[in-house]
Scaffold this motif. Structure first.
Motif, PDB file in Angstrom:
ATOM      1  N   GLN A  78      -4.001   0.156   3.890  1.00 24.20           N
ATOM      2  CA  GLN A  78      -4.419  -0.975   4.754  1.00 24.20           C
ATOM      3  C   GLN A  78      -3.671  -2.265   4.434  1.00 24.20           C
ATOM      4  N   PHE A  79      -3.049  -2.336   3.255  1.00 29.09           N
ATOM      5  CA  PHE A  79      -2.261  -3.533   2.907  1.00 29.09           C
ATOM      6  C   PHE A  79      -0.760  -3.276   3.091  1.00 29.09           C
ATOM      7  N   GLY A  80      -0.399  -2.170   3.705  1.00 31.33           N
ATOM      8  CA  GLY A  80       1.024  -1.868   3.916  1.00 31.33           C
ATOM      9  C   GLY A  80       1.766  -1.710   2.603  1.00 31.33           C
ATOM     10  N   GLN A  81       1.120  -1.050   1.625  1.00 33.36           N
ATOM     11  CA  GLN A  81       1.718  -0.978   0.293  1.00 33.36           C
ATOM     12  C   GLN A  81       2.678   0.203   0.130  1.00 33.36           C
ATOM     13  N   ASN A  82       3.951  -0.105   0.059  1.00 35.03           N
ATOM     14  CA  ASN A  82       4.995   0.854  -0.289  1.00 35.03           C
ATOM     15  C   ASN A  82       5.801   0.174  -1.384  1.00 35.03           C
ATOM     16  N   PHE A  83       5.640   0.671  -2.597  1.00 31.55           N
ATOM     17  CA  PHE A  83       6.152  -0.058  -3.758  1.00 31.55           C
ATOM     18  C   PHE A  83       7.559   0.381  -4.156  1.00 31.55           C
ATOM     19  N   LEU A  84       8.252  -0.545  -4.820  1.00 29.29           N
ATOM     20  CA  LEU A  84       9.595  -0.277  -5.343  1.00 29.29           C
ATOM     21  C   LEU A  84       9.515  -0.195  -6.861  1.00 29.29           C
ATOM     22  N   PHE A  85      10.019   0.904  -7.427  1.00 29.54           N
ATOM     23  CA  PHE A  85      10.025   1.049  -8.884  1.00 29.54           C
ATOM     24  C   PHE A  85      11.446   1.005  -9.461  1.00 29.54           C
TER      25      PHE A  85
ATOM     26  N   VAL B  20       6.162 -13.004  -0.914  1.00 28.80           N
ATOM     27  CA  VAL B  20       4.926 -12.544  -0.282  1.00 28.80           C
ATOM     28  C   VAL B  20       4.706 -11.091  -0.694  1.00 28.80           C
ATOM     29  N   GLY B  21       3.513 -10.809  -1.187  1.00 22.14           N
ATOM     30  CA  GLY B  21       3.149  -9.429  -1.510  1.00 22.14           C
ATOM     31  C   GLY B  21       3.810  -8.901  -2.767  1.00 22.14           C
ATOM     32  N   PRO B  22       3.536  -9.493  -3.945  1.00 18.79           N
ATOM     33  CA  PRO B  22       4.144  -8.972  -5.175  1.00 18.79           C
ATOM     34  C   PRO B  22       3.636  -7.579  -5.549  1.00 18.79           C
ATOM     35  N   GLY B  23       2.413  -7.241  -5.111  1.00 16.23           N
ATOM     36  CA  GLY B  23       1.867  -5.917  -5.456  1.00 16.23           C
ATOM     37  C   GLY B  23       1.883  -5.723  -6.960  1.00 16.23           C
ATOM     38  N   PRO B  24       2.413  -4.602  -7.462  1.00 15.91           N
ATOM     39  CA  PRO B  24       2.447  -4.389  -8.912  1.00 15.91           C
ATOM     40  C   PRO B  24       3.656  -5.051  -9.586  1.00 15.91           C
TER      41      PRO B  24
ATOM     42  N   ILE C  52       2.360 -14.670  -3.308  1.00 13.99           N
ATOM     43  CA  ILE C  52       1.101 -14.698  -2.551  1.00 13.99           C
ATOM     44  C   ILE C  52       0.684 -13.264  -2.256  1.00 13.99           C
ATOM     45  N   GLU C  53      -0.458 -12.864  -2.775  1.00 14.78           N
ATOM     46  CA  GLU C  53      -0.883 -11.459  -2.671  1.00 14.78           C
ATOM     47  C   GLU C  53      -2.304 -11.382  -2.107  1.00 14.78           C
ATOM     48  N   LYS C  54      -2.463 -10.524  -1.094  1.00 23.72           N
ATOM     49  CA  LYS C  54      -3.774 -10.381  -0.452  1.00 23.72           C
ATOM     50  C   LYS C  54      -4.694  -9.434  -1.227  1.00 23.72           C
TER      51      LYS C  54
ATOM     52  N   ASP D  35      -4.306 -14.589  -1.615  1.00 27.65           N
ATOM     53  CA  ASP D  35      -4.711 -15.003  -0.262  1.00 27.65           C
ATOM     54  C   ASP D  35      -3.866 -14.225   0.748  1.00 27.65           C
ATOM     55  N   ASP D  36      -4.242 -14.353   2.007  1.00 27.66           N
ATOM     56  CA  ASP D  36      -3.466 -13.777   3.101  1.00 27.66           C
ATOM     57  C   ASP D  36      -2.303 -14.726   3.393  1.00 27.66           C
ATOM     58  N   ALA D  37      -1.080 -14.230   3.260  1.00 25.10           N
ATOM     59  CA  ALA D  37       0.093 -15.108   3.452  1.00 25.10           C
ATOM     60  C   ALA D  37       0.114 -15.728   4.852  1.00 25.10           C
ATOM     61  N   LEU D  38      -0.535 -15.086   5.808  1.00 27.04           N
ATOM     62  CA  LEU D  38      -0.560 -15.642   7.171  1.00 27.04           C
ATOM     63  C   LEU D  38      -1.412 -16.915   7.230  1.00 27.04           C
TER      64      LEU D  38
ATOM     65  N   ALA E 182      11.169 -11.120  -0.406  1.00 24.50           N
ATOM     66  CA  ALA E 182       9.991 -10.254  -0.325  1.00 24.50           C
ATOM     67  C   ALA E 182      10.315  -8.886   0.253  1.00 24.50           C
ATOM     68  N   ASN E 183       9.568  -7.914  -0.246  1.00 25.53           N
ATOM     69  CA  ASN E 183       9.496  -6.592   0.382  1.00 25.53           C
ATOM     70  C   ASN E 183       8.233  -6.657   1.218  1.00 25.53           C
ATOM     71  N   LEU E 184       8.401  -6.991   2.504  1.00 26.48           N
ATOM     72  CA  LEU E 184       7.243  -7.411   3.298  1.00 26.48           C
ATOM     73  C   LEU E 184       6.339  -6.258   3.707  1.00 26.48           C
TER      74      LEU E 184
HETATM   75  N1  SAM Z   1       6.597  -6.405  -3.725  1.00 19.71           N
HETATM   76  C1  SAM Z   1       6.030  -5.103  -4.041  1.00 19.71           C
HETATM   77  C2  SAM Z   1       7.155  -4.106  -4.187  1.00 19.71           C
HETATM   78  O1  SAM Z   1       8.251  -4.374  -3.654  1.00 19.71           O
HETATM   79  O2  SAM Z   1       6.940  -3.063  -4.798  1.00 19.71           O
HETATM   80  C3  SAM Z   1       5.032  -4.653  -2.958  1.00 19.71           C
HETATM   81  C4  SAM Z   1       5.572  -4.596  -1.552  1.00 19.71           C
HETATM   82  S1  SAM Z   1       4.444  -3.861  -0.400  1.00 19.71           S
HETATM   83  C5  SAM Z   1       5.565  -3.325   0.862  1.00 19.71           C
HETATM   84  C6  SAM Z   1       3.671  -5.222   0.416  1.00 19.71           C
HETATM   85  C7  SAM Z   1       2.739  -6.077  -0.429  1.00 19.71           C
HETATM   86  O3  SAM Z   1       2.199  -7.123   0.386  1.00 19.71           O
HETATM   87  C8  SAM Z   1       1.544  -5.348  -0.997  1.00 19.71           C
HETATM   88  O4  SAM Z   1       1.365  -5.693  -2.346  1.00 19.71           O
HETATM   89  C9  SAM Z   1       0.357  -5.837  -0.163  1.00 19.71           C
HETATM   90  O5  SAM Z   1      -0.873  -5.813  -0.837  1.00 19.71           O
HETATM   91  C10 SAM Z   1       0.798  -7.246   0.182  1.00 19.71           C
HETATM   92  N2  SAM Z   1       0.225  -7.770   1.423  1.00 19.71           N
HETATM   93  C11 SAM Z   1      -0.108  -7.114   2.560  1.00 19.71           C
HETATM   94  N3  SAM Z   1      -0.529  -7.950   3.513  1.00 19.71           N
HETATM   95  C12 SAM Z   1      -0.451  -9.186   2.966  1.00 19.71           C
HETATM   96  C13 SAM Z   1      -0.751 -10.485   3.451  1.00 19.71           C
HETATM   97  N4  SAM Z   1      -1.185 -10.672   4.698  1.00 19.71           N
HETATM   98  N5  SAM Z   1      -0.576 -11.533   2.638  1.00 19.71           N
HETATM   99  C14 SAM Z   1      -0.120 -11.360   1.354  1.00 19.71           C
HETATM  100  N6  SAM Z   1       0.189 -10.152   0.841  1.00 19.71           N
HETATM  101  C15 SAM Z   1       0.031  -9.087   1.639  1.00 19.71           C
END
Ligand code: SAM
Length: 274
Positions: free
Chosen positions: A25-32, A55-59, A77-79, A103-106, A122-124
């Motif tokens: 639901q958060f569009g999480q596809n991570f880069l390792f 935007v979206g640092p995730g892990p 900024i991470e939701k 927070d929600d980056a939007l 960012a990896n959006l």
């Molecule tokens: N940067 C990390 C990486 O490259 O492995 C994660 C990238 S992942 C594609 C997208 C990240 O954006 C997730 O961590 C997700 O939780 C976060 N995310 C999704 N919607 C968001 C929003 N509206 N505002 C901020 N972060 C958001």
């Protein structure tokens, strides 16, 4: 305090330790892959002297690469608040360079982050990527000092951002982007680079605001409106969509379709017709 980002355990190990699983639901596809995250971070122009907004640092795979490329300051900024245990460890290792806003980056007003100028890297999340990009373009047009945007998008979106008139993917995103910036695809990224693996391929796009282009733009909102109107019916001739216009004034006949109009023509039409 010393900077110990480079000595942190691998991202996958930190995820296991913290029990963090990717969430759809958060569009999480991570880069390792450190080579890939390093390549993205080092693509940010002047990274060692420019504050970076992510935007979206995730892990924190990309965040760590940005820090290791010596960005003086990073605001992420991470939701998803469940990333907090991992991100806290990266903050502790960053020697005061990293701050995270949950927070929600939007909803975040980037002009209130306290940065006079910054780069975005960012990896959006795929579901809000284009909306965020349009927001940044509007900020740039209204004078915010964004030095560069280095962004991972789905390949098709990357093609839509960088397309030229007449090309298959030419549309609103290309028109808006090219009127205020110079954009190019830096490199493609295969779906195998992500965990979990998405169905589609991706690409890293770089967008550099162009001051002389920006100075010519009167109203990006109007340009958005006219591109939405004309590309909304992209198979129709423009004279059928907006009747009663003296098209010859713009060097047109009215039989053109939106895909044949240059970004500059959209800007002229927006100034005159709206
Ligand atoms: N940067 C990390 C990486 O490259 O492995 C994660 C990238 S992942 C594609 C997208 C990240 O954006 C997730 O961590 C997700 O939780 C976060 N995310 C999704 N919607 C968001 C929003 N509206 N505002 C901020 N972060 C958001």
């Amino acid at each position: 305090m010393t900077d110990t980002v480079s000595t942190l355990p691998p991202v996958s190990e930190m995820m296991r330790d913290c029990g963090l699983e990717p969430k759809k639901q958060f569009g999480q596809n991570f880069l390792f892959d450190l080579n890939l995250t390093g390549r993205i971070a080092r693509s940010v122009p002047d990274i060692s002297t420019t504050p970076v907004v992510e935007v979206g640092p995730g892990p924190a795979g990309l965040t760590r690469a940005i820090l290791m490329a010596n960005a003086p300051r990073v605001i992420a900024i991470e939701k998803d608040k469940t990333t907090q245990p991992i991100l806290s460890r990266v903050i502790d290792a960053s020697n005061g360079r990293l701050d995270v806003i949950y927070d929600d980056a939007l909803r975040v007003d980037f002009s209130k982050l306290g940065l006079a100028e910054y780069a975005v890297c960012a990896n959006l999340p795929y579901n809000v990527g284009t909306q965020l990009l349009i927001g940044w373009l509007q900020k740039i047009a209204s004078g915010e000092k964004i030095k560069s945007l280095t962004l991972m998008f789905q390949k098709e979106v990357a093609q839509r951002i960088t397309a030229t008139p007449g090309a298959e993917h030419y549309g609103r995103l290309a028109v808006l982007t090219s009127l205020i910036a110079d954009a190019k695809i830096l490199f493609d990224v295969p779906n195998t680079a992500f965990v979990p693996r998405p169905k589609v391929q991706s690409a890293v796009v770089q967008i550099i605001p162009n001051a002389s282009k920006i100075s010519e733009i009167k109203n990006l909102d109007k340009i958005e409106q006219i591109t939405a109107k004309l590309f909304g019916q992209r198979r129709k001739m423009i004279r059928a969509i907006i009747p009663g216009v003296a098209w010859e004034k713009y060097g047109l006949t009215g039989t053109e379709r939106a895909e044949n109009l240059s970004p500059k023509t959209f800007a002229l039409l927006a100034d005159d017709l709206l």
